[in-house]
Design a protein around this motif. Sequence first.
Motif, mmCIF file in Angstrom:
data_model
loop_
_atom_site.group_PDB
_atom_site.id
_atom_site.type_symbol
_atom_site.label_atom_id
_atom_site.label_comp_id
_atom_site.label_asym_id
_atom_site.label_seq_id
_atom_site.Cartn_x
_atom_site.Cartn_y
_atom_site.Cartn_z
ATOM 1 N N LEU A 35 0.823 -1.205 0.000
ATOM 2 C CA LEU A 35 0.000 0.000 0.000
ATOM 3 C C LEU A 35 0.861 1.259 0.000
ATOM 4 C CD1 LEU A 35 -2.757 1.309 0.012
ATOM 5 C CD2 LEU A 35 -2.770 1.125 2.498
ATOM 6 N N VAL A 36 1.909 1.254 0.794
ATOM 7 C CA VAL A 36 2.804 2.412 0.867
ATOM 8 C C VAL A 36 3.529 2.606 -0.471
ATOM 9 C CG1 VAL A 36 4.801 3.406 2.068
ATOM 10 C CG2 VAL A 36 3.068 2.152 3.360
ATOM 11 N N ILE A 37 3.958 1.511 -1.085
ATOM 12 C CA ILE A 37 4.617 1.573 -2.393
ATOM 13 C C ILE A 37 3.648 2.155 -3.425
ATOM 14 C CG2 ILE A 37 5.710 0.233 -4.246
ATOM 15 C CD1 ILE A 37 7.344 0.316 -1.631
ATOM 16 N N CYS A 38 2.409 1.689 -3.420
ATOM 17 C CA CYS A 38 1.404 2.199 -4.369
ATOM 18 C C CYS A 38 1.146 3.692 -4.158
ATOM 19 C CB CYS A 38 0.104 1.409 -4.250
ATOM 20 S SG CYS A 38 0.233 -0.275 -4.901
ATOM 21 N N LEU A 39 1.101 4.127 -2.911
ATOM 22 C CA LEU A 39 0.910 5.558 -2.627
ATOM 23 C C LEU A 39 2.105 6.377 -3.117
ATOM 24 C CD1 LEU A 39 -0.723 5.418 0.921
ATOM 25 C CD2 LEU A 39 -1.818 6.078 -1.241
ATOM 26 N N GLY A 40 3.299 5.841 -2.962
ATOM 27 C CA GLY A 40 4.489 6.526 -3.478
ATOM 28 C C GLY A 40 4.475 6.631 -4.997
ATOM 29 N N ILE A 41 4.075 5.554 -5.655
ATOM 30 C CA ILE A 41 3.964 5.563 -7.119
ATOM 31 C C ILE A 41 2.916 6.586 -7.552
ATOM 32 C CG2 ILE A 41 3.190 4.209 -9.127
ATOM 33 C CD1 ILE A 41 4.472 1.740 -7.728
ATOM 34 N N PHE A 42 1.780 6.588 -6.868
ATOM 35 C CA PHE A 42 0.701 7.527 -7.194
ATOM 36 C C PHE A 42 1.169 8.979 -7.056
ATOM 37 C CE2 PHE A 42 -2.939 10.133 -5.862
ATOM 38 C CZ PHE A 42 -3.767 9.953 -6.969
ATOM 39 N N ALA A 43 1.795 9.308 -5.945
ATOM 40 C CA ALA A 43 2.248 10.688 -5.712
ATOM 41 C C ALA A 43 3.297 11.107 -6.737
ATOM 42 C CB ALA A 43 2.796 10.816 -4.289
ATOM 43 N N ALA A 44 4.255 10.225 -7.017
ATOM 44 C CA ALA A 44 5.295 10.540 -7.997
ATOM 45 C C ALA A 44 4.702 10.714 -9.390
ATOM 46 C CB ALA A 44 6.357 9.439 -8.001
ATOM 47 N N THR A 45 3.740 9.859 -9.736
ATOM 48 C CA THR A 45 3.125 9.922 -11.062
ATOM 49 C C THR A 45 2.313 11.204 -11.237
ATOM 50 O OG1 THR A 45 3.051 7.520 -11.209
ATOM 51 C CG2 THR A 45 1.592 8.728 -12.681
ATOM 52 N N ILE A 46 1.535 11.560 -10.232
ATOM 53 C CA ILE A 46 0.737 12.794 -10.325
ATOM 54 C C ILE A 46 1.649 13.984 -10.589
ATOM 55 C CG2 ILE A 46 -0.568 14.458 -8.902
ATOM 56 C CD1 ILE A 46 -2.440 12.438 -9.806
ATOM 57 N N LEU A 47 2.698 14.116 -9.798
ATOM 58 C CA LEU A 47 3.610 15.250 -9.943
ATOM 59 C C LEU A 47 4.325 15.214 -11.287
ATOM 60 C CD1 LEU A 47 4.843 17.748 -8.616
ATOM 61 C CD2 LEU A 47 6.557 16.253 -7.592
ATOM 62 N N ASN A 48 4.858 14.057 -11.645
ATOM 63 C CA ASN A 48 5.606 13.919 -12.884
ATOM 64 C C ASN A 48 4.725 14.155 -14.106
ATOM 65 O OD1 ASN A 48 6.957 12.437 -15.183
ATOM 66 N ND2 ASN A 48 8.544 12.305 -13.604
ATOM 67 N N HIS A 49 3.548 13.571 -14.109
ATOM 68 C CA HIS A 49 2.681 13.686 -15.282
ATOM 69 C C HIS A 49 1.980 15.047 -15.355
ATOM 70 C CE1 HIS A 49 2.565 9.213 -16.557
ATOM 71 N NE2 HIS A 49 3.757 9.585 -16.144
ATOM 72 N N ALA A 50 1.822 15.713 -14.221
ATOM 73 C CA ALA A 50 1.309 17.097 -14.260
ATOM 74 C C ALA A 50 2.323 17.987 -14.968
ATOM 75 C CB ALA A 50 1.022 17.609 -12.849
ATOM 76 N N ALA A 51 3.588 17.815 -14.646
ATOM 77 C CA ALA A 51 4.632 18.585 -15.325
ATOM 78 C C ALA A 51 4.696 18.222 -16.809
ATOM 79 C CB ALA A 51 5.984 18.340 -14.650
ATOM 80 N N ALA A 52 4.585 16.930 -17.111
ATOM 81 C CA ALA A 52 4.627 16.476 -18.503
ATOM 82 C C ALA A 52 3.451 17.042 -19.301
ATOM 83 C CB ALA A 52 4.629 14.952 -18.565
ATOM 84 N N ILE A 114 11.405 10.389 -15.381
ATOM 85 C CA ILE A 114 11.872 11.532 -16.177
ATOM 86 C C ILE A 114 12.450 11.022 -17.491
ATOM 87 C CG2 ILE A 114 13.539 13.430 -16.304
ATOM 88 C CD1 ILE A 114 13.199 13.731 -13.250
ATOM 89 N N GLY A 115 11.868 11.471 -18.576
ATOM 90 C CA GLY A 115 12.307 11.061 -19.905
ATOM 91 C C GLY A 115 11.891 9.656 -20.296
ATOM 92 N N ASP A 116 11.068 9.017 -19.470
ATOM 93 C CA ASP A 116 10.595 7.659 -19.736
ATOM 94 C C ASP A 116 9.524 7.688 -20.827
ATOM 95 O OD1 ASP A 116 10.835 4.875 -18.870
ATOM 96 O OD2 ASP A 116 8.765 5.092 -18.190
ATOM 97 N N LYS A 117 9.266 6.532 -21.415
ATOM 98 C CA LYS A 117 8.267 6.438 -22.485
ATOM 99 C C LYS A 117 6.906 6.968 -22.055
ATOM 100 C CE LYS A 117 10.538 2.311 -24.123
ATOM 101 N NZ LYS A 117 10.613 0.887 -23.886
ATOM 102 N N THR A 118 6.487 6.619 -20.847
ATOM 103 C CA THR A 118 5.152 7.049 -20.409
ATOM 104 C C THR A 118 5.106 8.546 -20.138
ATOM 105 O OG1 THR A 118 5.728 6.297 -18.180
ATOM 106 C CG2 THR A 118 4.386 4.814 -19.532
ATOM 107 N N GLN A 119 6.213 9.139 -19.708
ATOM 108 C CA GLN A 119 6.226 10.591 -19.528
ATOM 109 C C GLN A 119 6.174 11.288 -20.892
ATOM 110 O OE1 GLN A 119 9.756 12.812 -18.464
ATOM 111 N NE2 GLN A 119 8.584 13.962 -16.934
ATOM 112 N N VAL A 120 6.951 10.802 -21.837
ATOM 113 C CA VAL A 120 6.931 11.369 -23.187
ATOM 114 C C VAL A 120 5.536 11.195 -23.799
ATOM 115 C CG1 VAL A 120 7.887 11.176 -25.516
ATOM 116 C CG2 VAL A 120 9.408 11.090 -23.524
ATOM 117 N N ALA A 121 4.938 10.036 -23.587
ATOM 118 C CA ALA A 121 3.567 9.811 -24.083
ATOM 119 C C ALA A 121 2.596 10.821 -23.467
ATOM 120 C CB ALA A 121 3.120 8.384 -23.762
ATOM 121 N N THR A 122 2.761 11.120 -22.187
ATOM 122 C CA THR A 122 1.889 12.092 -21.523
ATOM 123 C C THR A 122 2.073 13.483 -22.126
ATOM 124 O OG1 THR A 122 1.928 10.793 -19.489
ATOM 125 C CG2 THR A 122 1.256 13.092 -19.285
#
Length: 185
Positions: A35-52, A114-122
């Motif tokens: 659960l903690v890992i999933c929350l960390g992934i969620f928080a990182a993704t929101i921030l990263n993909h908002a910037a993307a 950062i610079g990953d395929k999914t970030q570039v896709a976003t």
Amino acid sequence: MEAFLSSTFAVAVAEIGDKTQLLAFILATRFKKPLVICLGIFAATILNHAAAAWVGQWIADWLTGDMGRYVLSASFAAVAIWMLIPDKVEAEESRFYRYGPFAATFVLFFLAEIGDKTQVATVLLAAMYDNYWAVIIGSTVGMMLANVPVVMMGKLSADKLPIKWVHRFSACLFLVFAVLTLTHG
């Protein structure tokens, strides 16, 4: 709704076998706190993909008309080719592990994205669709759809998928985005 669904589907498929999905597995086995890992992934993704998505919106404002369509279409085609190149992640010790499962996951996932395929896709999806929030939410949902099962069930879920065919399917999906961008301008 189209921006949300396209972003969700594109990122979920692109994430399968990606280095961040492998990182999610490594973090889950290291900390055993799904659960903690999933929350960390969620928080990182929101921030990263908002910037993307912000970068994608900026690109869409900057590149307009036919030139914008051609650049965006070529970019989707480049991501399609990139999808065929498999990712690897090293299972080395990280200095961030000492900060605990949430902080380590947040920092490592954010940096790996950062610079990953999914970030570039976003970035590209946000440039294609004029719906910033739908792209952020959709790409985050797609990221979670691909990573939560890996974290919760371990590598079992990723090992059972024919990764080569998933990557080929994903490449075809990005080629469809390239064609749609060219034909719907």
